[in-house]
Write a protein that holds these residues in place. Sequence first.
Motif, short mmCIF file in Angstrom:
data_model
loop_
_atom_site.label_atom_id
_atom_site.label_comp_id
_atom_site.label_asym_id
_atom_site.label_seq_id
_atom_site.Cartn_x
_atom_site.Cartn_y
_atom_site.Cartn_z
N VAL A 202 0.84 -1.21 0.00
CA VAL A 202 0.00 0.00 0.00
C VAL A 202 0.87 1.26 0.00
O VAL A 202 0.62 2.19 -0.76
N TRP B 77 -9.18 3.48 -2.38
CA TRP B 77 -9.29 2.34 -1.48
C TRP B 77 -9.58 1.04 -2.23
O TRP B 77 -9.97 1.05 -3.40
N LEU C 245 -4.64 0.16 6.91
CA LEU C 245 -4.93 -1.19 6.46
C LEU C 245 -5.60 -1.89 7.63
O LEU C 245 -5.04 -1.93 8.73
N THR D 232 -8.05 -1.37 2.71
CA THR D 232 -6.93 -0.44 2.74
C THR D 232 -7.31 0.80 1.96
O THR D 232 -8.03 0.73 0.97
N TRP E 170 -2.67 6.76 5.45
CA TRP E 170 -3.18 5.48 4.95
C TRP E 170 -3.49 4.56 6.13
O TRP E 170 -2.98 4.73 7.22
N TRP F 287 -9.09 -0.36 -7.99
CA TRP F 287 -9.06 0.49 -6.81
C TRP F 287 -10.20 1.49 -6.93
O TRP F 287 -10.40 2.10 -7.97
#
Length: 96
Positions: free
Chosen positions: A22, A46, A68, A58, A66, A38
């Motif tokens: 990521v 995301w 996850l 994520t 960010w 995405w």
Amino acid sequence: MDGAILPAGGLWATPRAAARLVVALLVERKLGEPTPFWQIAGPLRWHNGATRDASVFTGALPDGTWVLIHRLSGNAERTDELGIALLTKIAEEKAG
């Protein structure tokens, strides 16, 4: 490989390995543009996935924030909600 893992491209990863991916893809932009799979919602980019009761979300914001979220039980929609709520909270704290 066959079976339930195929929608994930036949890949397994630890949360740490997924987090590195990521960061490289969405924050550092070392891997080129993310695929059209995405999702984009305003500034948020995301992706999510689930197999049976396990799920992952994520997401990243343009400022490099960010998250996850990986859950081994529970509803996948709840995993998405938790990820978005955490990103929102972090963004609000950064804003002051």
